[in-house]
Design an enzyme around this catalytic site. Structure first.
Site, PDB file in Angstrom:
ATOM      1  N   SER A  47       0.820  -1.219   0.000  1.00  0.00           N
ATOM      2  CA  SER A  47       0.000   0.000   0.000  1.00  0.00           C
ATOM      3  C   SER A  47       0.856   1.273   0.000  1.00  0.00           C
ATOM      4  CB  SER A  47      -0.954   0.019   1.200  1.00  0.00           C
ATOM      5  OG  SER A  47      -0.230   0.018   2.404  1.00  0.00           O
ATOM      6  N   HIS A  48       2.161   1.151   0.314  1.00  0.00           N
ATOM      7  CA  HIS A  48       3.033   2.331   0.285  1.00  0.00           C
ATOM      8  C   HIS A  48       4.213   2.156  -0.668  1.00  0.00           C
ATOM      9  CE1 HIS A  48       0.550   3.186   3.732  1.00  0.00           C
ATOM     10  NE2 HIS A  48       0.808   4.458   3.482  1.00  0.00           N
ATOM     11  N   HIS A 120       3.334  14.219   3.211  1.00  0.00           N
ATOM     12  CA  HIS A 120       3.724  12.871   3.653  1.00  0.00           C
ATOM     13  C   HIS A 120       2.822  11.859   2.969  1.00  0.00           C
ATOM     14  CE1 HIS A 120       5.352   9.679   5.961  1.00  0.00           C
ATOM     15  NE2 HIS A 120       5.987  10.475   6.813  1.00  0.00           N
ATOM     16  N   LEU A 124       5.535   5.404   7.992  1.00  0.00           N
ATOM     17  CA  LEU A 124       6.375   6.150   8.941  1.00  0.00           C
ATOM     18  C   LEU A 124       7.532   5.330   9.502  1.00  0.00           C
ATOM     19  CD1 LEU A 124       3.777   7.957   8.857  1.00  0.00           C
ATOM     20  CD2 LEU A 124       4.227   8.504  11.230  1.00  0.00           C
ATOM     21  N   ALA A 180      -1.929   2.970  11.405  1.00  0.00           N
ATOM     22  CA  ALA A 180      -2.958   3.991  11.262  1.00  0.00           C
ATOM     23  C   ALA A 180      -3.821   3.953  12.519  1.00  0.00           C
ATOM     24  CB  ALA A 180      -3.807   3.685  10.032  1.00  0.00           C
ATOM     25  N   ARG A 186      -5.815   3.828   4.497  1.00  0.00           N
ATOM     26  CA  ARG A 186      -6.618   4.134   3.306  1.00  0.00           C
ATOM     27  C   ARG A 186      -6.112   3.359   2.074  1.00  0.00           C
ATOM     28  NH1 ARG A 186     -10.758   7.162   3.002  1.00  0.00           N
ATOM     29  NH2 ARG A 186     -11.460   8.192   1.110  1.00  0.00           N
ATOM     30  N   GLY A 187      -4.789   3.261   1.956  1.00  0.00           N
ATOM     31  CA  GLY A 187      -4.223   2.538   0.815  1.00  0.00           C
ATOM     32  C   GLY A 187      -4.744   1.110   0.756  1.00  0.00           C
ATOM     33  N   ASP A 188      -4.915   0.493   1.925  1.00  0.00           N
ATOM     34  CA  ASP A 188      -5.413  -0.889   1.938  1.00  0.00           C
ATOM     35  C   ASP A 188      -6.884  -0.939   1.544  1.00  0.00           C
ATOM     36  OD1 ASP A 188      -3.084  -2.348   2.601  1.00  0.00           O
ATOM     37  OD2 ASP A 188      -3.226  -1.592   4.645  1.00  0.00           O
ATOM     38  N   LYS A 231     -11.186   4.993  22.030  1.00  0.00           N
ATOM     39  CA  LYS A 231      -9.761   5.046  22.403  1.00  0.00           C
ATOM     40  C   LYS A 231      -8.890   5.352  21.179  1.00  0.00           C
ATOM     41  CE  LYS A 231     -10.486   1.990  26.298  1.00  0.00           C
ATOM     42  NZ  LYS A 231      -9.994   0.907  27.133  1.00  0.00           N
ATOM     43  N   LEU A 305       6.485  -9.982  18.057  1.00  0.00           N
ATOM     44  CA  LEU A 305       6.817  -8.565  18.205  1.00  0.00           C
ATOM     45  C   LEU A 305       6.434  -7.816  16.935  1.00  0.00           C
ATOM     46  CD1 LEU A 305      10.346  -8.924  19.856  1.00  0.00           C
ATOM     47  CD2 LEU A 305       8.186  -8.338  20.976  1.00  0.00           C
ATOM     48  N   ARG A 310       7.191  -7.661   8.901  1.00  0.00           N
ATOM     49  CA  ARG A 310       7.929  -7.090   7.748  1.00  0.00           C
ATOM     50  C   ARG A 310       9.198  -7.887   7.458  1.00  0.00           C
ATOM     51  NH1 ARG A 310      10.152  -2.450   8.450  1.00  0.00           N
ATOM     52  NH2 ARG A 310       9.404  -1.971  10.523  1.00  0.00           N
TER      53      ARG A 310
HETATM   54  P1  NDP Z   1      -1.154  -2.769  10.239  1.00  0.00           P
HETATM   55  O1  NDP Z   1      -2.470  -2.843  10.883  1.00  0.00           O
HETATM   56  O2  NDP Z   1      -0.868  -3.699   9.132  1.00  0.00           O
HETATM   57  O3  NDP Z   1      -0.017  -3.011  11.332  1.00  0.00           O
HETATM   58  C1  NDP Z   1       0.133  -2.132  12.410  1.00  0.00           C
HETATM   59  C2  NDP Z   1       1.333  -2.535  13.237  1.00  0.00           C
HETATM   60  O4  NDP Z   1       1.019  -3.694  13.978  1.00  0.00           O
HETATM   61  C3  NDP Z   1       2.554  -2.866  12.411  1.00  0.00           C
HETATM   62  O5  NDP Z   1       3.675  -2.339  13.023  1.00  0.00           O
HETATM   63  C4  NDP Z   1       2.574  -4.387  12.380  1.00  0.00           C
HETATM   64  O6  NDP Z   1       3.880  -4.900  12.332  1.00  0.00           O
HETATM   65  C5  NDP Z   1       1.969  -4.733  13.705  1.00  0.00           C
HETATM   66  N1  NDP Z   1       1.245  -6.000  13.677  1.00  0.00           N
HETATM   67  C6  NDP Z   1       0.352  -6.436  12.756  1.00  0.00           C
HETATM   68  N2  NDP Z   1      -0.106  -7.656  13.104  1.00  0.00           N
HETATM   69  C7  NDP Z   1       0.511  -7.996  14.254  1.00  0.00           C
HETATM   70  C8  NDP Z   1       0.458  -9.122  15.113  1.00  0.00           C
HETATM   71  N3  NDP Z   1      -0.319 -10.171  14.840  1.00  0.00           N
HETATM   72  N4  NDP Z   1       1.226  -9.145  16.204  1.00  0.00           N
HETATM   73  C9  NDP Z   1       2.042  -8.102  16.496  1.00  0.00           C
HETATM   74  N5  NDP Z   1       2.140  -6.982  15.718  1.00  0.00           N
HETATM   75  C10 NDP Z   1       1.373  -6.945  14.621  1.00  0.00           C
HETATM   76  O7  NDP Z   1      -0.807  -1.278   9.769  1.00  0.00           O
HETATM   77  P2  NDP Z   1      -1.833  -0.171   9.239  1.00  0.00           P
HETATM   78  O8  NDP Z   1      -2.633  -0.775   8.165  1.00  0.00           O
HETATM   79  O9  NDP Z   1      -2.535   0.464  10.378  1.00  0.00           O
HETATM   80  O10 NDP Z   1      -0.847   0.915   8.617  1.00  0.00           O
HETATM   81  C11 NDP Z   1      -0.120   0.600   7.443  1.00  0.00           C
HETATM   82  C12 NDP Z   1       0.820   1.704   7.079  1.00  0.00           C
HETATM   83  O11 NDP Z   1       0.118   2.821   6.577  1.00  0.00           O
HETATM   84  C13 NDP Z   1       1.723   2.249   8.181  1.00  0.00           C
HETATM   85  O12 NDP Z   1       3.047   2.053   7.751  1.00  0.00           O
HETATM   86  C14 NDP Z   1       1.400   3.729   8.259  1.00  0.00           C
HETATM   87  O13 NDP Z   1       2.527   4.575   8.478  1.00  0.00           O
HETATM   88  C15 NDP Z   1       0.870   3.993   6.865  1.00  0.00           C
HETATM   89  N6  NDP Z   1       0.012   5.179   6.833  1.00  0.00           N
HETATM   90  C16 NDP Z   1       0.520   6.354   6.333  1.00  0.00           C
HETATM   91  C17 NDP Z   1      -0.270   7.496   6.285  1.00  0.00           C
HETATM   92  C18 NDP Z   1       0.274   8.803   5.806  1.00  0.00           C
HETATM   93  O14 NDP Z   1      -0.465   9.774   5.795  1.00  0.00           O
HETATM   94  N7  NDP Z   1       1.520   8.916   5.412  1.00  0.00           N
HETATM   95  C19 NDP Z   1      -1.674   7.460   6.728  1.00  0.00           C
HETATM   96  C20 NDP Z   1      -2.062   6.206   7.319  1.00  0.00           C
HETATM   97  C21 NDP Z   1      -1.255   5.099   7.341  1.00  0.00           C
HETATM   98  P3  NDP Z   1       4.401  -5.916  11.189  1.00  0.00           P
HETATM   99  O15 NDP Z   1       5.012  -5.023  10.163  1.00  0.00           O
HETATM  100  O16 NDP Z   1       5.364  -6.758  11.904  1.00  0.00           O
HETATM  101  O17 NDP Z   1       3.227  -6.688  10.665  1.00  0.00           O
END
Ligand code: NDP
Length: 334
Positions: A47-48, A120, A124, A180, A186-188, A231, A305, A310
Site C-alpha cells: 500500500s506504500h 507525507h 512512517l 494507522a 486508506r491505501g489498503d 480510544k 513482536l 515485515r
Molecule cells: P497494520 O495494521 O498492518 O499493522 C500495524 C502494526 O502492527 C505494524 O507495526 C505491524 O507490524 C503490527 N502487527 C500487525 N499484526 C501484528 C500481530 N499479529 N502481532 C504483532 N504486531 C502486529 O498497519 P496499518 O494498516 O494500520 O498501517 C499501514 C501503514 O500505513 C503504516 O506504515 C502507516 O505509516 C501507513 N500510513 C501512512 C499514512 C500517511 O499519511 N503517510 C496514513 C495512514 C497510514 P508488522 O510489520 O510486523 O506486521
C-alpha cells in the site's frame, strides 16, 4: 489479482525514480522518494510501494508538490529542530535533517523534529527505524486529509493519522510498530476496492452514515472509522494536534481546504520525537529489562513482536520478487 507482473527490487527503484524524474523531480528528491517506495516493496508493504507512484506523479505534475525541494533547518530552541520542507515530499526532509537531528538528540537526551510545509505520502517506519538504528527511541506521527469520523460521528474529520514507534534492542535489531489510528490504512481500502474485496465489519460507513463493508462506499462520500472505538479516536485526535497545531501546521480539515489539486496527499506536518537512552537511563545503563519484557511477551503462545511481520515478508520478497498488477506497471511506465 489475475493479471500481475513480477519485478525484482532493483527494477522497483529504477521504475519509481524514472517516473518521478519524468514528473519533475530532481535527482535528489526522486532518489529520496524512490528509496522509501523501494523499502515498502522490500518489506511487502504494497500500500506504500509502487501503488503510490501515480499519486506522487499527479501532485508533481499539477505543480502542487515541489519536486526540487531544498528543505531548510533551524534550531528554534535547544531541543527543537524546525524543518521547512520547501513544499516537497517528506523523504527529502528526512534526508536533510537526519545527521543534525541525531546529533541533537544525542547532545540533549531528547529532541523534537518539527517537520512543516511538506507532503507525507509514505509509511512512517522508515524514519523511526532510521533513528533507532542509531540507538535512539523514536515516535512519529502525521495527519492527512479528513477521511475518518471521530468516534460517535459519521462525517470525515481526521486523517487516518498514523503513529509509529521504534525501540533499539541490545542485539542491534529493532522493535517497531507503525499503525494507522483508523481501523485500516486508506491505501489498503483502495487496494480492496481495486481487487473487489469487502471490508470487515466496523471499518467504515457510507455517505448516509450507515455501516458498510463496501470499500467503494467508504471511499466515495463515506467515512473510515477509528480502531478501538473512542480510544483509537482519541489517539487520532492527539495525532491531529501534535502534527498540526503544535507545529503551526494544518489540521486534516485545513489541509483539505487548502489542497490545490485534490489528488495525492495534502500539505501538513510531521511530529518526530526521539530520546537517547544513554542519557535517560542513568540508574540502569543497560536497559536490559526491555529485553526481559520482549522475552516474556514471546513466551506466550500466539505473541509476536511488531516489525517481525515485515522481516518475514522481506525474506519472501527477496526470494519471490515483487508482484504488482500489470495495469499499475502500465500506468507508471506511461
Ligand atoms: P497494520 O495494521 O498492518 O499493522 C500495524 C502494526 O502492527 C505494524 O507495526 C505491524 O507490524 C503490527 N502487527 C500487525 N499484526 C501484528 C500481530 N499479529 N502481532 C504483532 N504486531 C502486529 O498497519 P496499518 O494498516 O494500520 O498501517 C499501514 C501503514 O500505513 C503504516 O506504515 C502507516 O505509516 C501507513 N500510513 C501512512 C499514512 C500517511 O499519511 N503517510 C496514513 C495512514 C497510514 P508488522 O510489520 O510486523 O506486521
Amino acid at each position: 489479482m489475475s493479471d500481475t507482473v513480477t519485478l525484482d527490487l532493483n527494477a522497483v527503484k529504477l521504475l519509481a525514480e524514472g517516473a518521478l524524474i519524468e514528473a519533475g523531480c530532481n535527482m535528489a528528491n526522486a532518489e529520496a522518494i524512490a528509496d522509501v517506495v523501494w523499502m515498502a516493496e522490500r518489506d511487502g508493504c504494497s500500500s506504500h510501494g509502487l501503488f503510490r507512484i501515480p499519486g506522487y506523479v499527479a501532485s508533481l505534475k499539477s505543480g502542487k508538490v515541489n519536486g526540487k525541494a531544498k528543505p531548510k533547518l533551524e534550531r528554534t530552541a535547544p531541543s527543537v529542530l524546525w524543518v521547512d520542507g520547501d513544499g516537497g515530499y517528506t523523504p527529502i526532509s528526512h534526508e536533510a535533517m537526519q545527521d543534525d537531528f541525531i546529533a541533537l538528540v544525542k547532545a540533549q537526551g531528547l529532541a523534537l523534529a518539527a517537520i512543516t510545509n511538506t507532503y507525507h505520502f509514505a509509511a512512517l517506519w522508515p524514519e523511526v527505524e532510521m533513528l533507532s538504528q542509531h540507538g535512539l527511541v523514536a515516535i512519529a506521527c502525521t495527519s492527512y486529509k479528513p477521511v475518518m469520523a471521530p468516534h460517535g460521528g459519521k462525517e470525515p474529520l481526521y486523517g487516518t493519522n498514523p503513529l509509529a514507534f521504534s525501540w533499539p534492542r541490545e542485539d542491534g535489531t529493532l522493535v517497531t510498530f507503525d499503525m494507522a489510528t483508523a481501523a485500516m490504512a486508506r491505501g489498503d481500502i483502495q487496494i480492496r476496492a481495486r481487487d473487489g474485496r469487502k471490508l470487515p465489519d466496523g471499518f467504515g460507513v457510507d455517505k448516509t452514515g450507515a455501516p458498510t463493508n463496501d470499500p467503494n462506499a467508504v471511499l466515495n462520500g463515506g467515512a473510515q472509522l477509528p480502531f478501538g472505538g473512542y480510544k483509537g479516536s482519541h489517539l487520532a485526535m492527539m495525532v491531529e494536534l501534535l502534527a498540526g497545531p503544535l507545529l503551526g501546521e494544518n489540521l486534516s480539515l485545513e489541509a483539505e481546504e487548502t489542497d490545490e489539486d485534490g489528488i495525492g496527499p495534502a500539505r501538513g506536518g510531521e511530529f518526530l520525537l526521539a530520546f537517547d537512552p544513554a542519557k535517560t537511563r542513568q540508574s540502569s545503563p543497560s536497559g536490559g529489562n526491555a529485553e526481559r519484557l520482549f522475552e516474556a511477551m514471546l513466551k506466550q503462545e500466539g505473541v509476536r513482536l511488531p516489525g517481525e511481520g515485515r522481516i518475514r515478508r522481506r525474506a519472501d520478497v527477496a526470494e519471490n520478487g515483487v508482484r504488482i498488477p500489470k495495469s499499475l506497471l502500465e500506468q507508471i511506465e506511461v
